[in-house]
Scaffold this motif. Structure first.
Motif, mmCIF file in Angstrom:
data_model
loop_
_atom_site.group_PDB
_atom_site.id
_atom_site.type_symbol
_atom_site.label_atom_id
_atom_site.label_comp_id
_atom_site.label_asym_id
_atom_site.label_seq_id
_atom_site.Cartn_x
_atom_site.Cartn_y
_atom_site.Cartn_z
ATOM 1 N N ASP A 232 0.888 -1.241 0.075
ATOM 2 C CA ASP A 232 0.296 -0.133 0.082
ATOM 3 C C ASP A 232 0.488 0.890 0.429
ATOM 4 O O ASP A 232 0.465 2.688 -0.280
ATOM 5 N N ASP A 233 2.356 1.007 0.028
ATOM 6 C CA ASP A 233 2.954 2.219 0.327
ATOM 7 C C ASP A 233 3.762 2.326 -1.066
ATOM 8 O O ASP A 233 4.878 2.328 -0.293
ATOM 9 N N PRO A 234 3.895 2.297 -2.289
ATOM 10 C CA PRO A 234 4.390 2.722 -3.591
ATOM 11 C C PRO A 234 4.928 3.505 -2.914
ATOM 12 O O PRO A 234 5.077 4.690 -3.541
ATOM 13 N N GLU A 235 6.573 3.688 -3.660
ATOM 14 C CA GLU A 235 7.857 4.673 -3.432
ATOM 15 C C GLU A 235 8.002 4.714 -5.007
ATOM 16 O O GLU A 235 8.557 6.097 -5.008
ATOM 17 N N THR A 236 8.918 3.538 -5.618
ATOM 18 C CA THR A 236 9.027 3.805 -6.663
ATOM 19 C C THR A 236 8.771 2.804 -8.259
ATOM 20 O O THR A 236 8.143 1.561 -7.478
ATOM 21 N N THR A 237 8.722 3.030 -8.813
ATOM 22 C CA THR A 237 7.940 2.021 -10.041
ATOM 23 C C THR A 237 8.622 1.923 -11.074
ATOM 24 O O THR A 237 9.405 2.656 -11.576
ATOM 25 N N VAL A 238 8.776 0.867 -11.667
ATOM 26 C CA VAL A 238 9.927 1.252 -12.229
ATOM 27 C C VAL A 238 8.997 0.045 -13.237
ATOM 28 O O VAL A 238 8.280 -0.982 -13.299
ATOM 29 N N ARG A 239 9.341 0.219 -15.015
ATOM 30 C CA ARG A 239 8.556 -0.399 -15.978
ATOM 31 C C ARG A 239 9.087 -2.217 -16.812
ATOM 32 O O ARG A 239 10.712 -1.964 -17.156
ATOM 33 N N ASP A 240 8.267 -2.806 -16.586
ATOM 34 C CA ASP A 240 8.949 -4.109 -16.870
ATOM 35 C C ASP A 240 8.342 -4.819 -18.346
ATOM 36 O O ASP A 240 7.122 -5.246 -17.973
ATOM 37 N N ARG A 241 8.522 -4.575 -19.344
ATOM 38 C CA ARG A 241 8.020 -5.142 -20.614
ATOM 39 C C ARG A 241 6.482 -4.681 -20.630
ATOM 40 O O ARG A 241 5.995 -5.609 -20.689
ATOM 41 N N GLY A 242 6.694 -3.297 -20.261
ATOM 42 C CA GLY A 242 4.953 -2.843 -20.550
ATOM 43 C C GLY A 242 4.173 -3.619 -19.402
ATOM 44 O O GLY A 242 3.206 -1.925 -19.193
ATOM 45 N N ARG A 243 4.577 -3.853 -17.922
ATOM 46 C CA ARG A 243 3.786 -3.639 -17.248
ATOM 47 C C ARG A 243 4.880 -2.609 -16.396
ATOM 48 O O ARG A 243 5.842 -2.868 -16.247
ATOM 49 N N THR A 244 3.761 -2.233 -15.108
ATOM 50 C CA THR A 244 4.374 -1.299 -14.427
ATOM 51 C C THR A 244 4.267 -1.958 -12.497
ATOM 52 O O THR A 244 3.217 -2.422 -12.786
ATOM 53 N N LEU A 245 5.393 -1.806 -12.198
ATOM 54 C CA LEU A 245 5.866 -2.723 -11.328
ATOM 55 C C LEU A 245 6.407 -1.391 -10.768
ATOM 56 O O LEU A 245 6.518 -0.558 -10.394
ATOM 57 N N TYR A 246 6.106 -2.048 -9.004
ATOM 58 C CA TYR A 246 5.694 -0.862 -7.620
ATOM 59 C C TYR A 246 6.476 -1.560 -6.877
ATOM 60 O O TYR A 246 6.354 -2.215 -5.894
ATOM 61 N N PHE A 247 7.461 -0.497 -6.568
ATOM 62 C CA PHE A 247 8.075 -1.195 -4.716
ATOM 63 C C PHE A 247 8.315 -0.177 -4.099
ATOM 64 O O PHE A 247 8.673 1.126 -3.910
ATOM 65 N N SER A 248 7.514 -0.400 -2.605
ATOM 66 C CA SER A 248 7.732 0.069 -1.510
ATOM 67 C C SER A 248 9.092 0.346 -0.640
ATOM 68 O O SER A 248 9.731 -0.149 -1.459
ATOM 69 N N THR A 249 8.699 0.885 0.608
ATOM 70 C CA THR A 249 10.005 1.064 1.191
ATOM 71 C C THR A 249 10.755 -0.896 1.265
ATOM 72 O O THR A 249 11.780 -0.685 0.872
ATOM 73 N N LEU A 250 9.956 -1.074 2.307
ATOM 74 C CA LEU A 250 10.401 -2.457 1.967
ATOM 75 C C LEU A 250 10.862 -3.392 0.319
ATOM 76 O O LEU A 250 11.541 -3.876 0.650
ATOM 77 N N GLY A 251 10.393 -3.137 -0.402
ATOM 78 C CA GLY A 251 10.305 -3.862 -1.291
ATOM 79 C C GLY A 251 11.925 -2.811 -2.047
ATOM 80 O O GLY A 251 12.154 -3.634 -2.099
ATOM 81 N N VAL A 252 12.199 -1.914 -1.865
ATOM 82 C CA VAL A 252 13.793 -1.458 -1.981
ATOM 83 C C VAL A 252 14.859 -1.892 -1.448
ATOM 84 O O VAL A 252 16.001 -2.555 -1.704
ATOM 85 N N VAL A 253 14.623 -2.195 -0.169
ATOM 86 C CA VAL A 253 14.808 -3.191 0.706
ATOM 87 C C VAL A 253 15.943 -3.735 0.562
ATOM 88 O O VAL A 253 16.038 -4.892 0.335
ATOM 89 N N GLN A 254 14.597 -5.140 0.447
ATOM 90 C CA GLN A 254 14.790 -6.127 -0.269
ATOM 91 C C GLN A 254 15.412 -6.267 -1.134
ATOM 92 O O GLN A 254 16.470 -7.394 -1.712
ATOM 93 N N CYS A 255 15.539 -5.554 -2.538
ATOM 94 C CA CYS A 255 16.105 -5.323 -3.726
ATOM 95 C C CYS A 255 17.708 -5.897 -2.657
ATOM 96 O O CYS A 255 18.756 -5.826 -3.769
ATOM 97 N N CYS A 256 17.718 -4.488 -1.982
ATOM 98 C CA CYS A 256 19.106 -4.558 -1.500
ATOM 99 C C CYS A 256 19.743 -5.369 -0.781
ATOM 100 O O CYS A 256 21.190 -5.869 -0.689
ATOM 101 N N LYS A 257 18.941 -5.854 -0.293
ATOM 102 C CA LYS A 257 19.497 -7.382 0.233
ATOM 103 C C LYS A 257 19.821 -8.594 -1.206
ATOM 104 O O LYS A 257 21.087 -9.393 -0.487
ATOM 105 N N VAL A 258 19.087 -8.711 -1.982
ATOM 106 C CA VAL A 258 19.434 -9.519 -2.877
ATOM 107 C C VAL A 258 20.605 -9.263 -3.809
ATOM 108 O O VAL A 258 21.417 -9.849 -3.694
ATOM 109 N N THR A 259 21.066 -7.288 -3.853
ATOM 110 C CA THR A 259 21.815 -7.586 -4.258
ATOM 111 C C THR A 259 23.651 -7.734 -3.465
ATOM 112 O O THR A 259 24.872 -7.922 -3.793
ATOM 113 N N CYS A 260 23.271 -7.082 -2.440
ATOM 114 C CA CYS A 260 24.340 -7.369 -1.539
ATOM 115 C C CYS A 260 24.847 -8.792 -1.111
ATOM 116 O O CYS A 260 25.987 -9.256 -1.254
#
Length: 327
Positions: A232-260
């Motif tokens: 319910d708290d989208p912070e960042t949106t990204v386009r993926d093959r025509g689809r819009t993905l919403y990344f909340s603060t928690l979602g961005v943290v998960q992206c940081c986790k898998v990257t590190c």
């Protein structure tokens, strides 16, 4: 899914934890003393203190958790150090390269990439992190298939890893591909968060399952209230093959986790079974959400040995990037 109620501790004794951190080898024990100040050693000693409060014992929540599914021997510092001696790292190889794949170069994609770059620069203090221009997945010519649990298209990791290997810059310590697309390593697997090519310091990770819609309905988060906040708290949106993905603060943290996590693998760190740690595996979204963003003392010693930072300096920078700390 078969549940273990309540969650069961996966606990190792103080002696095993101390030997894993400090080592039983006199030369490595001396290296430990010379690498860390007394205050730093007191901090790391929390790993094997029975009444520790800073670092937690891993918990098993289901019969299908990674800890039970992959009962491999844990990697202590001595094992890590011996393996590191066989790895060649030239003096000019000092950069981490992030290779976006299907991540737009506009303000939206740049916001996510800026967060990831800032996080990795703090996490891997002493290394320079460079972000390469985004490339379309179509230019990589990797195989694909329909996802087994959504209407998305999944990309096969083999073609992506071969592409990254062929494009690896000469001064790269490692190269990590970043994509909003879902990934699979082989036909038998339904998906993977990340993978790498052993011996070549290239890897790839996916952010597909950290978007708001999948945190909400994908695999049933271990904390439904937390997942609902994420959705319910989208912070960042990204386009993926025509689809819009919403990344909340928690979602961005998960992206940081898998990257590190994957960058640590590329630097030689193995999987961790000692304490709760970023280097534990994750076979489901639930496990990925439970995984902490930082390292246990044993893995922290491994990373410090590779990069040579002072712990206090790293944590000063880390606390300045407080947006990545989960509450």
């Amino acid at each position: 899914m078969l549940q273990c109620r309540p969650a069961q501790e996966f606990s190792l004794g103080p002696r095993a934890l101390k030997d894993a951190l400090v080592s039983t080898d006199p030369a490595l024990q001396q290296l430990y003393v010379s690498a860390f100040s007394l205050a730093e050693r007191l901090f790391l000693a929390e790993a094997y203190r029975p009444q520790r409060t800073l670092f937690c014992t891993p918990l098993i929540h289901t019969a299908f958790d990674w800890l039970l599914s992959y009962p491999e021997a844990p990697e202590d510092f001595e094992t890590f150090h011996a393996a590191l001696l066989t790895r060649r790292r030239g003096p000019t190889r000092k950069h981490i390269y992030l290779q976006p794949i299907d991540l737009s170069d506009g303000p939206v994609g740049n916001a996510l990439l800026a967060s990831l770059q800032s996080c990795t620069e703090a996490f891997f203090l002493g290394l320079q992190v460079r972000c390469l221009p985004s490339v379309p997945a179509a230019s990589i010519h990797c195989s694909s298939r329909p996802s087994q649990d959504s209407d998305r298209l999944q990309l096969h990791t083999e073609g992506i890893l071969a592409f990254l290997k062929s494009r690896k810059p000469g001064d790269a310590l490692c190269v990590l591909g970043l994509t909003p697309s879902d990934l699979y390593p082989c036909e038998a697997w339904s998906f993977t968060f990340s993978t790498f090519l052993p011996g070549h310091e290239v890897g790839v990770c996916s952010f597909a399952r950290f978007s708001g819609e999948l945190l909400k309905v994908g695999h049933g988060a271990s904390d439904p209230a937390r997942a609902q906040v994420a959705a319910d708290d989208p912070e960042t949106t990204v386009r993926d093959r025509g689809r819009t993905l919403y990344f909340s603060t928690l979602g961005v943290v998960q992206c940081c986790k898998v990257t590190c996590h994957q960058l640590c693998r590329l630097l030689g760190l193995g999987s961790c079974r000692w304490l709760r740690c970023l280097m534990q595996g994750a076979l489901s979204l639930d496990e990925a959400l439970r995984r902490p963003l930082d390292l246990c003392p044993i893995c922290l010693r491994k990373l410090q040995h590779v990069l040579g930072f002072r712990l206090v300096d790293r944590y000063k920078v880390w606390t300045c990037n407080g947006q990545y700390v989960e509450h």
